[in-house]
Design a protein around this motif. Sequence first.
Motif, short mmCIF file in Angstrom:
data_model
loop_
_atom_site.label_atom_id
_atom_site.label_comp_id
_atom_site.label_asym_id
_atom_site.label_seq_id
_atom_site.Cartn_x
_atom_site.Cartn_y
_atom_site.Cartn_z
N ASP A 431 0.81 -1.22 0.00
CA ASP A 431 0.00 0.00 0.00
C ASP A 431 0.85 1.26 0.00
N ALA A 432 2.13 1.16 -0.38
CA ALA A 432 3.03 2.33 -0.41
C ALA A 432 3.34 2.71 -1.84
N SER A 433 3.31 4.02 -2.12
CA SER A 433 3.65 4.56 -3.44
C SER A 433 4.71 5.63 -3.27
N LYS A 434 5.63 5.68 -4.24
CA LYS A 434 6.68 6.70 -4.22
C LYS A 434 6.36 7.77 -5.24
N PHE A 435 6.62 9.02 -4.87
CA PHE A 435 6.42 10.16 -5.75
C PHE A 435 7.75 10.87 -5.94
N SER A 461 -4.12 14.35 2.37
CA SER A 461 -5.46 14.36 2.96
C SER A 461 -5.73 13.10 3.77
N ARG A 462 -5.02 12.03 3.48
CA ARG A 462 -5.12 10.81 4.27
C ARG A 462 -3.87 9.99 4.03
N GLY A 463 -3.64 9.00 4.87
CA GLY A 463 -2.47 8.16 4.74
C GLY A 463 -1.29 8.70 5.53
N ASP A 488 -4.24 2.99 2.36
CA ASP A 488 -5.00 1.82 1.96
C ASP A 488 -6.20 2.24 1.11
N GLY A 489 -6.83 1.26 0.47
CA GLY A 489 -8.02 1.53 -0.32
C GLY A 489 -7.70 2.20 -1.64
N THR A 490 -8.76 2.56 -2.35
CA THR A 490 -8.60 3.17 -3.67
C THR A 490 -9.24 4.56 -3.76
N GLU A 491 -9.67 5.13 -2.64
CA GLU A 491 -10.22 6.49 -2.66
C GLU A 491 -9.11 7.51 -2.94
N PRO A 492 -9.42 8.62 -3.63
CA PRO A 492 -8.40 9.62 -3.96
C PRO A 492 -7.70 10.18 -2.72
N VAL A 493 -6.46 10.55 -2.91
CA VAL A 493 -5.67 11.22 -1.88
C VAL A 493 -5.19 12.55 -2.44
N ASP A 494 -5.48 13.65 -1.75
CA ASP A 494 -5.03 14.97 -2.18
C ASP A 494 -3.69 15.29 -1.54
N LEU A 517 -4.34 2.71 -7.44
CA LEU A 517 -4.77 1.47 -8.09
C LEU A 517 -4.89 0.38 -7.02
N PRO A 518 -5.58 -0.69 -7.32
CA PRO A 518 -5.55 -1.83 -6.40
C PRO A 518 -4.10 -2.23 -6.12
N ALA A 519 -3.85 -2.72 -4.93
CA ALA A 519 -2.48 -2.99 -4.49
C ALA A 519 -1.73 -3.90 -5.45
#
Length: 524
Positions: A431-435, A461-463, A488-494, A517-519
Amino acid sequence: MTSAMTRREILAGLTALGVVRLPASAHAADGPLQFEAARPFSFEALADNARRLAAAPYVPPQVRGGGILDRIDFDTHWKIKYRAEATLDVAGGKAPVGLFHLGRYFQVPVNIHVVEDGQSRKLVYDEALFDMPSDSPARDLPHDVGFAGFRVMEPNAQADWLAFLGGCYFRSAGELNQYGLSARAVAVDVAMPTPEEFPRFTDFYLGPPSSPEHDLSITCPLDSQRMTGVVKMEVGKRGRVIMDIQTRFFARADIDRVGLGALTSMFWYSETDRDRRIDWRPEVHDSDGLAIWTGAGERIWRPLNNPARVITSSFADRDPKGFGLMQRDRDFSNYEDDGVFYDRRPSLWVEPKGGWGAGSVQLVEIPTDDEIHDNIVATWVPEKPFRRGDEIALDYRLTWSKDDPYPPEVATVSATRMGRGGIPGQPRPADASKFAVDFDGGKVAALARDTSGVEAVVTASRGTLSRIDAYSVKVGTAWRSTFDLTADGTEPVDLRLYLVRNGEVLTETWLCQYLPLPADRRGA
């Protein structure tokens, strides 16, 4: 956002006609053009008429010869060429005009008028104004069926740079002579539960410009079920295309969401999110981001998305200094498209004149699975609803250009990339993404590579955020910020990010609506 005719077909067709300029005076005496009797003309008179129409019931336009027009499909339509000897010259050779014929995708006619010395003359339709094959269905249309729109040519008539065709839309080829995104006079109820309403220009009054900065004056009454109005545009091409616009709108009925200074574009995918690519080209988009210059002076960059569902994002403001849909990436190798040249598509900037008051810049992103659909809308939505009997007077400038017409002092975002979070060689959290966000120009370009004290300010906004860093890229002058987001989940994060040093803001504010995206599909 388009009709059954695709945007690719429309853009291709805009380059299919060549015309030659002739003096306007020759048309009346010696040329093929015929005009109705002259009538008094003024913007104020057209505004008064629009106000009166708003107090009366809506009368929908009539389509004549609809069965015949249906036979004029894309291929048939572009075989119908406006004759060179019929070219309109209303501005002393600065901006010759050619006309479009009606067809399957443009069935409602518009009236074309020539303005001179406070008088207007309506151009009479004649089949003889067009070259068309002997078996063209257009030959079976009523003799006074009318025109679909027009295009403005270069003085040498070898290329066009402005086109009005359909609804209240218009496009410019801009500084790099490549059509892309479009503007429209007004947008009504975009992304609302009810169907969107599409006001249409009913007439075009073409005349000489009012200043040396411009090449042509275009005045356009418009009408729809719930509103009327008139738009005046003073347009000029000096490398960049400048359009100084004066608008007056009148509500015939209540409108929940009226969009002003509306822009419409296409975004399929970019380098931002590799997991959503399904085409061989590295990137496909007319615009890669929304830029905003707020009334308080903050510069914002919001990369565009192609979401799985319609998403509307609102950026509240008061008296904004400007906003636009921009194409910042100008590297051909990032698109590899030698047919429609996405690297040359214009950026389009809206610059308010006077105070626009309270409202929001709204960005609407609509899912698309191809490049043929306009799926992005950016517009100013006033805080005050537009109710029956209300009037709106709003003026602004549009600039179609290669770069931001008002580059900020701070650095701007040059790239946004995403991938798997975590550390190479170690187990990657699902559930981790790199930017990775690159900033270049402005204040960061002036920094030495070993400058200390540069920090990234990041919020979500979350996470949970982790591994936040900011450093100089070893090639060139860019600075990069990287961080991980665990959500977690697939709801948008700002997400929100900018760089600072010793309390000084170095960059514009990067805003990103991350669509997880799904994990099992994140990164590779």
